[in-house]
Design a protein around this motif. Structure first.
Motif, mmCIF file in Angstrom:
data_model
loop_
_atom_site.group_PDB
_atom_site.id
_atom_site.type_symbol
_atom_site.label_atom_id
_atom_site.label_comp_id
_atom_site.label_asym_id
_atom_site.label_seq_id
_atom_site.Cartn_x
_atom_site.Cartn_y
_atom_site.Cartn_z
ATOM 1 N N ILE A 17 0.862 -1.185 0.000
ATOM 2 C CA ILE A 17 0.000 0.000 0.000
ATOM 3 C C ILE A 17 0.894 1.230 0.000
ATOM 4 O O ILE A 17 1.889 1.290 0.748
ATOM 5 C CB ILE A 17 -0.911 -0.001 1.241
ATOM 6 C CG1 ILE A 17 -1.830 -1.229 1.205
ATOM 7 C CG2 ILE A 17 -1.732 1.279 1.327
ATOM 8 C CD1 ILE A 17 -2.473 -1.539 2.540
ATOM 9 N N PHE A 18 0.578 2.202 -0.839
ATOM 10 C CA PHE A 18 1.319 3.450 -0.871
ATOM 11 C C PHE A 18 0.670 4.488 0.040
ATOM 12 O O PHE A 18 -0.552 4.478 0.237
ATOM 13 C CB PHE A 18 1.355 4.021 -2.300
ATOM 14 C CG PHE A 18 2.259 3.268 -3.225
ATOM 15 C CD1 PHE A 18 3.602 3.086 -2.921
ATOM 16 C CD2 PHE A 18 1.772 2.750 -4.415
ATOM 17 C CE1 PHE A 18 4.438 2.401 -3.772
ATOM 18 C CE2 PHE A 18 2.599 2.062 -5.282
ATOM 19 C CZ PHE A 18 3.936 1.881 -4.960
ATOM 20 N N PHE A 19 1.493 5.380 0.561
ATOM 21 C CA PHE A 19 0.998 6.480 1.395
ATOM 22 C C PHE A 19 1.508 7.799 0.852
ATOM 23 O O PHE A 19 2.640 7.909 0.360
ATOM 24 C CB PHE A 19 1.482 6.315 2.844
ATOM 25 C CG PHE A 19 0.817 5.182 3.571
ATOM 26 C CD1 PHE A 19 -0.285 5.406 4.382
ATOM 27 C CD2 PHE A 19 1.297 3.883 3.442
ATOM 28 C CE1 PHE A 19 -0.905 4.360 5.041
ATOM 29 C CE2 PHE A 19 0.682 2.832 4.102
ATOM 30 C CZ PHE A 19 -0.422 3.072 4.913
ATOM 31 N N THR A 20 0.651 8.804 0.934
ATOM 32 C CA THR A 20 1.055 10.185 0.728
ATOM 33 C C THR A 20 0.966 10.851 2.079
ATOM 34 O O THR A 20 -0.135 11.073 2.606
ATOM 35 C CB THR A 20 0.132 10.888 -0.288
ATOM 36 O OG1 THR A 20 0.195 10.198 -1.541
ATOM 37 C CG2 THR A 20 0.557 12.330 -0.480
ATOM 38 N N GLY A 21 2.122 11.106 2.667
ATOM 39 C CA GLY A 21 2.125 11.509 4.068
ATOM 40 C C GLY A 21 1.656 10.340 4.908
ATOM 41 O O GLY A 21 2.242 9.251 4.864
ATOM 42 N N ARG A 22 0.550 10.540 5.633
ATOM 43 C CA ARG A 22 0.014 9.472 6.475
ATOM 44 C C ARG A 22 -1.311 8.931 5.924
ATOM 45 O O ARG A 22 -2.013 8.199 6.615
ATOM 46 C CB ARG A 22 -0.166 9.976 7.912
ATOM 47 C CG ARG A 22 1.067 10.683 8.472
ATOM 48 C CD ARG A 22 0.996 10.861 9.955
ATOM 49 N NE ARG A 22 1.202 9.600 10.650
ATOM 50 C CZ ARG A 22 2.389 8.984 10.764
ATOM 51 N NH1 ARG A 22 3.458 9.503 10.195
ATOM 52 N NH2 ARG A 22 2.494 7.862 11.430
ATOM 53 N N ARG A 23 -1.619 9.285 4.703
ATOM 54 C CA ARG A 23 -2.862 8.800 4.085
ATOM 55 C C ARG A 23 -2.559 7.743 3.027
ATOM 56 O O ARG A 23 -1.705 7.947 2.159
ATOM 57 C CB ARG A 23 -3.642 9.954 3.459
ATOM 58 C CG ARG A 23 -4.843 9.497 2.610
ATOM 59 C CD ARG A 23 -5.756 10.626 2.230
ATOM 60 N NE ARG A 23 -6.596 11.003 3.370
ATOM 61 C CZ ARG A 23 -7.717 10.383 3.715
ATOM 62 N NH1 ARG A 23 -8.141 9.321 3.030
ATOM 63 N NH2 ARG A 23 -8.412 10.800 4.751
ATOM 64 N N ILE A 34 -8.779 2.412 1.231
ATOM 65 C CA ILE A 34 -8.369 1.040 0.946
ATOM 66 C C ILE A 34 -8.826 0.181 2.114
ATOM 67 O O ILE A 34 -8.626 0.551 3.278
ATOM 68 C CB ILE A 34 -6.841 0.938 0.773
ATOM 69 C CG1 ILE A 34 -6.388 1.748 -0.453
ATOM 70 C CG2 ILE A 34 -6.389 -0.515 0.663
ATOM 71 C CD1 ILE A 34 -4.885 1.926 -0.539
ATOM 72 N N ILE A 35 -9.440 -0.956 1.805
ATOM 73 C CA ILE A 35 -9.882 -1.892 2.845
ATOM 74 C C ILE A 35 -9.117 -3.188 2.656
ATOM 75 O O ILE A 35 -9.162 -3.799 1.580
ATOM 76 C CB ILE A 35 -11.406 -2.155 2.771
ATOM 77 C CG1 ILE A 35 -12.190 -0.843 2.899
ATOM 78 C CG2 ILE A 35 -11.811 -3.128 3.868
ATOM 79 C CD1 ILE A 35 -12.635 -0.261 1.577
ATOM 80 N N VAL A 94 -7.136 1.742 10.727
ATOM 81 C CA VAL A 94 -5.801 1.423 11.221
ATOM 82 C C VAL A 94 -5.250 2.633 11.970
ATOM 83 O O VAL A 94 -5.312 3.765 11.472
ATOM 84 C CB VAL A 94 -4.869 1.026 10.057
ATOM 85 C CG1 VAL A 94 -3.451 0.787 10.569
ATOM 86 C CG2 VAL A 94 -5.398 -0.227 9.360
ATOM 87 N N ARG A 95 -4.742 2.389 13.145
ATOM 88 C CA ARG A 95 -4.311 3.491 14.017
ATOM 89 C C ARG A 95 -3.150 4.268 13.390
ATOM 90 O O ARG A 95 -2.260 3.707 12.754
ATOM 91 C CB ARG A 95 -3.904 2.961 15.395
ATOM 92 C CG ARG A 95 -2.804 1.945 15.353
ATOM 93 C CD ARG A 95 -2.506 1.357 16.711
ATOM 94 N NE ARG A 95 -1.916 2.357 17.593
ATOM 95 C CZ ARG A 95 -1.443 2.092 18.800
ATOM 96 N NH1 ARG A 95 -1.525 0.858 19.290
ATOM 97 N NH2 ARG A 95 -0.914 3.020 19.541
ATOM 98 N N GLY A 96 -3.196 5.580 13.565
ATOM 99 C CA GLY A 96 -2.079 6.434 13.173
ATOM 100 C C GLY A 96 -2.044 6.845 11.714
ATOM 101 O O GLY A 96 -1.208 7.659 11.333
ATOM 102 N N LEU A 120 -7.339 3.973 5.527
ATOM 103 C CA LEU A 120 -7.011 2.549 5.541
ATOM 104 C C LEU A 120 -7.762 1.846 6.658
ATOM 105 O O LEU A 120 -7.722 2.268 7.817
ATOM 106 C CB LEU A 120 -5.503 2.357 5.740
ATOM 107 C CG LEU A 120 -4.997 0.911 5.757
ATOM 108 C CD1 LEU A 120 -5.233 0.221 4.419
ATOM 109 C CD2 LEU A 120 -3.505 0.884 6.107
ATOM 110 N N ARG A 121 -8.478 0.790 6.304
ATOM 111 C CA ARG A 121 -9.167 -0.054 7.287
ATOM 112 C C ARG A 121 -8.775 -1.510 7.068
ATOM 113 O O ARG A 121 -8.363 -1.909 5.976
ATOM 114 C CB ARG A 121 -10.696 0.075 7.174
ATOM 115 C CG ARG A 121 -11.236 1.438 7.509
ATOM 116 C CD ARG A 121 -12.757 1.486 7.415
ATOM 117 N NE ARG A 121 -13.185 2.835 7.114
ATOM 118 C CZ ARG A 121 -13.677 3.696 8.002
ATOM 119 N NH1 ARG A 121 -13.829 3.333 9.256
ATOM 120 N NH2 ARG A 121 -14.032 4.919 7.634
#
Length: 535
Positions: free
Chosen positions: A250-256, A277-278, A492-494, A498-499
């Protein structure tokens, strides 16, 4: 004839639609569901019910068009096949160094396409515990019972308090069960264990009992959660079902979470996501994917050179499974299995002071030894009591072996590592032997073959006989403490966007088979997401 024509027309439209959609993948989708199993199939369907949502479901395995899937009697042939991830546990000193098979369904439907088709709602105390752990009464037994009523198309005796009658999931008692299944119910009653019309509803609100199994079989064919939920929606233009495709990370942009990297037919590409994203890839692959994406223990990820997105040390921890011990009896005369070969189930207590069952037992209408107990002599014709621990105290873990997505993770269930489980296992095997030795089996049984008449139930037998129900769970658990991975909304914490929604979110393993509770997780996740985005 009209119905057959309609079915053929749908099949054509769905096939053409998916061929077109998968050949022209979009650069981004509103929602990406990773995994087309018992939870992912539910989520993708519910989100796609909104025609304005573009939903992409990605499944590593293939379709479910095979007799081994659709014929209930052929389910064992899927074990070790291309429809099985084929995980192998680490050698476990608590079972004399044995490395147990950790089969998991691979393909549309996931476990619900390869399992024994048992529908078990879980005990009321399970769901109330999840509500307490998460702080959300929406996970409690009363709320979940309403979800089950919405899910089920129940074909047994009407029970409007506990069962639904117009949902997508066709649930029926095992049809025309074997006389050996009836003998088990009679044997249970002779031991003071009550008999119920169904193993769900009232039976799972108290001490437990015995009943003919509820199954996902319709017109003699497997009715998986993929078939119930997702397949009827395959002709919709806003639902893309991408099979034989691995989600690498999974890719992130910052924390998303902003997209996924996939691999399909040797090609690696990225697909973006607009909303969420699940992850619904199961209790072994879910922590693997999260860790490959930079979520997990800081030290563990650093050791493999994976850049850290968020330190979440609970990912991969808390692995649980229903460990089982098989006792086998030889028939007087051969008796052919019916349906799936497992038609009667029993939940009971190892100690009278317990308020809920801690033993899970199912009858299998053919011999099922472990590779060790087979040496005791397997009868040509016989039946097995598959008795297990409904609430094991032992906890294992899933760890990355490599930053390469193709390398299988390390799976260490640590079964029987807690001494309390060994005590419960002794009580479990004693109950199995008491049942098999009851008068009700006199007309059918010649002798006890495994462990063997007169042989004690010692710790050596427990270590040799231990196998698994293949009910892996708990590795991305829901909760509010520092080791929790997701909150009550399955976020998902932090991080954002994302779940996790599959059997990995359960704080403790449900009492019974997992596909029904995983369907509830899918329904809960979908409703939470729809409410969040006002879909």
């Amino acid at each position: 004839m009209i119905n057959l024509i309609e079915i053929a027309d749908f099949e054509r439209r769905a096939r053409d639609n998916q061929k077109r959609l998968t050949a022209n993948l979009k650069p981004s989708y509103d929602f990406i569901v990773c995994g087309g199993g018992s939870s992912g199939s539910v989520i993708a369907r519910r989100l796609a019910e909104n025609a304005d949502c573009q939903v992409l479901l990605i499944e590593a395995g293939g379709d479910d068009e095979a007799e081994s899937v659709l014929d209930p009697a052929l389910w064992p042939t899927n074990l070790g096949s291309e429809r099985d991830w084929g995980f192998q546990a680490e050698p476990n000193p608590h079972v004399d160094g044995r490395a147990l098979s950790m089969s998991m369904g691979k393909g549309l439907g996931g476990g619900s396409s390869v399992n024994v088709m048992v529908w078990a709602q879980g005990h009321r105390s399970d769901w109330d515990h999840y509500a307490a752990e998460s702080g959300d009464p929406g996970w409690g037994a009363d709320a979940v019972q309403r979800i089950y009523r919405r899910i089920e198309n129940w074909q047994g005796a009407p029970d409007p308090h506990y069962r639904g009658s117009d949902g997508p999931v066709w649930v029926q008692p095992a049809a025309d069960p074997s006389p050996i299944a009836g003998a088990l119910l009679d044997a249970a009653q002779s031991l003071g264990i009550p008999r119920f019309d169904s193993p769900n509803g009232r039976m799972m609100a108290g001490d437990g009992g015995a009943a003919i199994s509820d199954m996902l079989v319709r017109d003699g064919r497997r009715h998986s959660l993929y078939r119930a939920y997702l397949r009827p929606w395959a002709d919709r233009p806003n639902l893309t079902i991408l099979t034989d495709t691995l989600v690498r990370r999974i890719f992130f942009t910052g924390r998303r979470a902003s997209g996924v990297e996939i691999e399909r037919a040797g090609e690696i590409r990225s697909i973006g996501v607009g909303c969420e994203i699940i992850v619904s890839t199961g209790a072994i692959n879910t922590p693997k994917l999260l860790m490959l994406s930079g979520l997990g223990s800081r030290a563990d990820l650093a050791r493999l050179g994976i850049p850290l997105i968020e330190h979440i040390p609970g990912i991969g921890q808390n692995l649980q499974d229903h460990v089982a011990f098989c006792c086998t009896w030889e028939y007087r005369q051969p008796l052919a299995p019916r349906n799936s070969g497992s038609e009667a189930t029993l939940y009971w207590k190892s100690r009278p002071e317990l308020t809920a069952p801690d033993l899970l037992l199912c009858q299998v209408e053919f011999p099922v030894p472990s590779e060790r107990t087979a040496a005791l002599g397997v009868p040509d014709h016989g039946w097995t009591m598959f008795g297990g621990l409904a609430h094991p105290q032992s906890r294992g873990e899933v760890r990355l072996a490599s930053a390469d997505p193709h390398v299988v993770p390390i799976v260490d269930p640590a079964m029987l590592s807690d001494p309390a489980d060994v005590e419960t296992a002794r009580a479990c095997v004693k109950l199995c032997r008491d049942l098999g030795g009851a008068t009700a089996f006199g007309p059918f049984v010649k002798r006890e073959a495994i462990p063997g008449e007169g042989k004690p139930t010692d710790d050596r037998f427990l270590r040799d006989a231990a196998v698994t129900y293949w009910h892996q769970s708990g590795t991305a658990r829901m909760g509010r403490d520092d080791l929790a991975v997701v909150d009550a909304t399955l976020k998902v914490r932090g991080v954002e966007g994302l779940r996790v929604a599959d059997g990995s979110i359960f704080p403790t393993i449900p009492t019974g088979n997992l596909q029904a509770p995983c369907a509830v997780v899918g329904e809960r996740a979908a409703q939470i997401i729809r409410d969040t985005y006002r879909l």
